[in-house]
Motif scaffolding. Structure first.
Motif, PDB file in Angstrom:
ATOM      1  N   ARG A  75      44.460  18.775 -58.879  1.00  0.00           N
ATOM      2  CA  ARG A  75      44.627  17.351 -58.569  1.00  0.00           C
ATOM      3  C   ARG A  75      45.509  16.663 -59.600  1.00  0.00           C
ATOM      4  O   ARG A  75      46.434  15.921 -59.262  1.00  0.00           O
ATOM      5  N   THR A  76      45.228  16.876 -60.889  1.00  0.00           N
ATOM      6  CA  THR A  76      46.013  16.196 -61.927  1.00  0.00           C
ATOM      7  C   THR A  76      47.435  16.751 -61.999  1.00  0.00           C
ATOM      8  O   THR A  76      48.393  16.000 -62.222  1.00  0.00           O
ATOM      9  N   ILE A  77      47.601  18.056 -61.805  1.00  0.00           N
ATOM     10  CA  ILE A  77      48.941  18.652 -61.832  1.00  0.00           C
ATOM     11  C   ILE A  77      49.789  18.097 -60.694  1.00  0.00           C
ATOM     12  O   ILE A  77      50.960  17.723 -60.881  1.00  0.00           O
ATOM     13  N   GLU A  78      49.212  18.009 -59.502  1.00  0.00           N
ATOM     14  CA  GLU A  78      49.981  17.492 -58.374  1.00  0.00           C
ATOM     15  C   GLU A  78      50.229  15.988 -58.490  1.00  0.00           C
ATOM     16  O   GLU A  78      51.268  15.488 -58.042  1.00  0.00           O
ATOM     17  N   GLU A  79      49.290  15.252 -59.109  1.00  0.00           N
ATOM     18  CA  GLU A  79      49.526  13.825 -59.335  1.00  0.00           C
ATOM     19  C   GLU A  79      50.758  13.621 -60.200  1.00  0.00           C
ATOM     20  O   GLU A  79      51.601  12.755 -59.931  1.00  0.00           O
ATOM     21  N   ALA A 416      47.792  28.558 -54.243  1.00  0.00           N
ATOM     22  CA  ALA A 416      47.858  28.432 -55.692  1.00  0.00           C
ATOM     23  C   ALA A 416      49.180  27.778 -56.115  1.00  0.00           C
ATOM     24  O   ALA A 416      50.069  27.543 -55.306  1.00  0.00           O
ATOM     25  N   LEU A 417      49.264  27.504 -57.414  1.00  0.00           N
ATOM     26  CA  LEU A 417      50.431  26.812 -57.972  1.00  0.00           C
ATOM     27  C   LEU A 417      51.267  27.749 -58.849  1.00  0.00           C
ATOM     28  O   LEU A 417      51.912  27.305 -59.785  1.00  0.00           O
ATOM     29  N   ALA A 418      51.247  29.039 -58.545  1.00  0.00           N
ATOM     30  CA  ALA A 418      51.870  30.022 -59.431  1.00  0.00           C
ATOM     31  C   ALA A 418      53.344  29.746 -59.686  1.00  0.00           C
ATOM     32  O   ALA A 418      53.871  30.087 -60.741  1.00  0.00           O
ATOM     33  N   PHE A 419      54.046  29.124 -58.740  1.00  0.00           N
ATOM     34  CA  PHE A 419      55.475  28.838 -58.895  1.00  0.00           C
ATOM     35  C   PHE A 419      55.730  27.392 -59.332  1.00  0.00           C
ATOM     36  O   PHE A 419      56.867  26.935 -59.322  1.00  0.00           O
ATOM     37  N   GLY A 420      54.669  26.683 -59.709  1.00  0.00           N
ATOM     38  CA  GLY A 420      54.820  25.282 -60.062  1.00  0.00           C
ATOM     39  C   GLY A 420      54.910  24.428 -58.805  1.00  0.00           C
ATOM     40  O   GLY A 420      54.674  24.887 -57.688  1.00  0.00           O
ATOM     41  N   CYS A 421      55.266  23.165 -58.994  1.00  0.00           N
ATOM     42  CA  CYS A 421      55.399  22.252 -57.860  1.00  0.00           C
ATOM     43  C   CYS A 421      56.271  21.076 -58.274  1.00  0.00           C
ATOM     44  O   CYS A 421      56.543  20.877 -59.464  1.00  0.00           O
TER      45      CYS A 421
END
Length: 491
Positions: A75-79, A416-421
């Protein structure tokens, strides 16, 4: 004299730190973790996740003389990286980044700007448009050749990481230079290995924490400069060859495509001009980001399947249903990959448990912002703990367990977020996902993976280094249909 200079630098750094803290006194900042030796923790992403269980998903900690903000949940990473991507799209310009990124012309390490966006657009176009028709056939061809080489070593323990590394480097060489010569592949492979090993050494990492140490003798710094010079010499030779033989309006590979896209006037919102140096660094990014990361993920997949022969058997049954048993020349086109749901789920699970770069690359705020109700000042270094987010018990059931079926259930957990966003998502993600799908499908179609003498590989990453690198292991590749032990039998 040396001691006096060191003392003066320390005093100045301390005064700067105190002044910075004074300026932030009126802000609502994330909680600060005591101490400054956090980098000495043996499993840093898991350690950071443990701190989140006490302090919440957003907090600050001190790395050397600098405070950084750590994000530990999806949640915080995508925010930060998706919803407020402009605020968090910067990149800190630390000493080692400056040294290897050719005056900030690098895509991965370069700071955010409108020219950087144009550079990214050119590289993405070269990868997705310039190579669109040839990418999958090329990956299939080189993977088939890889399987033939492995068949020649059938029954003999193989150091599979090295084989995967050479395969992924071959794919990048062909896409970038249109060259399949083993000599060139070996040159680039050795160059990347040397550069990454030198860059990852503690004598370089400590400079990024205590930048003033760059003024003191450092053999590791000299070795890194030599590795960068060697890298640049090899790339420049390829640039020269391409410019001499290139035909306007036609491209044979990604380098041709990018060279024909530089030097042209840009649209008004992107001041500046893309130059040959940008092509140079795009090539560097493709090799560094497109070889070891993908080969390491493939190695983790094999390691997990050796530990879980029941999953391997189900994968082979899925392939046999779609392609027929022993159908070595048949394939599932990548656009039809949903025909192999368990294979896709297995890839997703490996990426979730072992994101190769678990803390991604650090971001920097381009302007004042906020996350989760906390103030984040301009210029703040932000670290997304991708592995921590992948092990979040509030999102994932049995998060530490290898369980591909979690991605098969209705309403399955998000990817998952393995490649970042966001703006900094890995440009090579489409190619990497294609390679993971094709290589694992071909490998499991042709072979049964067995541990030599029943010796299973460790599922713990290499103890040193920031990246999640698999510890060296061997695997025995038994051609399917050949006599010998089958999955599920004791070895």
């Amino acid at each position: 004299m040396l001691l006096l200079g060191l003392l003066l630098l320390t005093v100045l750094a301390g005064a700067r730190l105190l002044w910075g803290q004074w300026k932030l006194r009126s802000l609502h900042l994330p909680p600060l973790v005591p101490g400054f030796l956090h980098l000495l923790q043996p499993n840093l992403p898991i350690y950071l996740l443990g701190l989140a269980q006490k302090l919440g998903p957003v907090y600050r900690l001190r790395l050397g003389l600098q405070d950084v903000v750590v994000l530990n949940s999806k949640r915080t990473i995508e925010e930060a990286m998706v919803k407020k991507w402009v605020d968090f799209a910067g990149r800190p310009q630390i000493p080692s980044y400056k040294l290897v990124s050719q005056h900030s012309q690098d895509l991965s390490l370069g700071d955010y700007s409108l020219l950087w966006k144009a550079h990214k657009r050119l590289t993405r176009s070269a990868l997705l448009l310039g190579m669109r028709s040839s990418m999958e056939p090329l990956v299939e061809q080189l993977t088939q050749e890889f399987c033939e080489r492995m068949r020649a070593q059938a029954g003999v323990p193989v150091a599979i990481q090295k084989e995967f590394s050479f395969l992924t480097c071959s794919i990048i060489c062909c896409l970038t230079f249109g060259d399949q010569e083993d000599t060139l592949v070996h040159v680039f492979h050795d160059c990347v290995q040397d550069l990454m090993k030198t860059w990852d050494h503690w004598s370089i990492q400590i400079l990024d924490i205590f930048p003033f140490l760059r003024f003191f003798p450092n053999p590791g710094l000299w070795r890194l400069k030599q590795a960068v010079e060697n890298r640049d010499h090899i790339v420049e030779e390829q640039l020269r060859r391409h410019k001499e033989s290139m035909v306007a309006g036609h491209w044979r590979d990604m380098m041709d495509y990018m060279l024909q896209g530089v030097g042209k006037p840009r649209v008004q919102e992107a001041p500046g001009q893309l130059l040959e140096g940008h092509v140079h660094m795009s090539v560097v990014d493709l090799f560094i980001g497109g070889t070891e990361t993908t080969s390491t993920t493939l190695s983790w997949a094999v390691a997990f399947l050796l530990h879980h022969p029941e999953v391997q058997q189900r994968l082979q049954e899925e392939l046999d249903r779609e392609l027929g048993p022993g159908a070595g020349s048949s394939q599932v086109p990548y656009k039809d990959r949903t025909r192999l749901p368990l294979l896709n789920a297995t890839i997703a699970e490996v990426l979730r448990l072992r994101p190769v770069v678990p803390l991604a690359l650090p971001h920097r705020t381009t302007r004042p912002s906020s996350i989760f109700g906390y103030d984040i000042p301009e210029g703040t270094v932000v670290i997304p703990n991708l592995q921590g987010a992948h092990l979040d018990e509030t999102v994932w059931e049995r998060p530490h367990e290898f369980w591909p079926d979690r991605f098969l259930a209705p309403g399955a957990s998000p990817g998952a977020l393995a490649f970042g966003c966001g703006a900094r998502v890995c440009l090579g993600e489409p190619l990497a996902r294609l390679e993971l799908f094709v290589v694992l499908a071909r490998l499991l179609q042709a072979f049964t993976l067995l541990p030599p003498a029943g010796t299973l590989p460790s599922l713990q990453p290499e103890p040193h280094g920031v990246n999640l690198t698999v510890q060296p292991f061997q695997v025995r590749l038994q051609p399917r249909g050949a006599s010998g032990p089958v999955l599920g039998e004791s070895q």
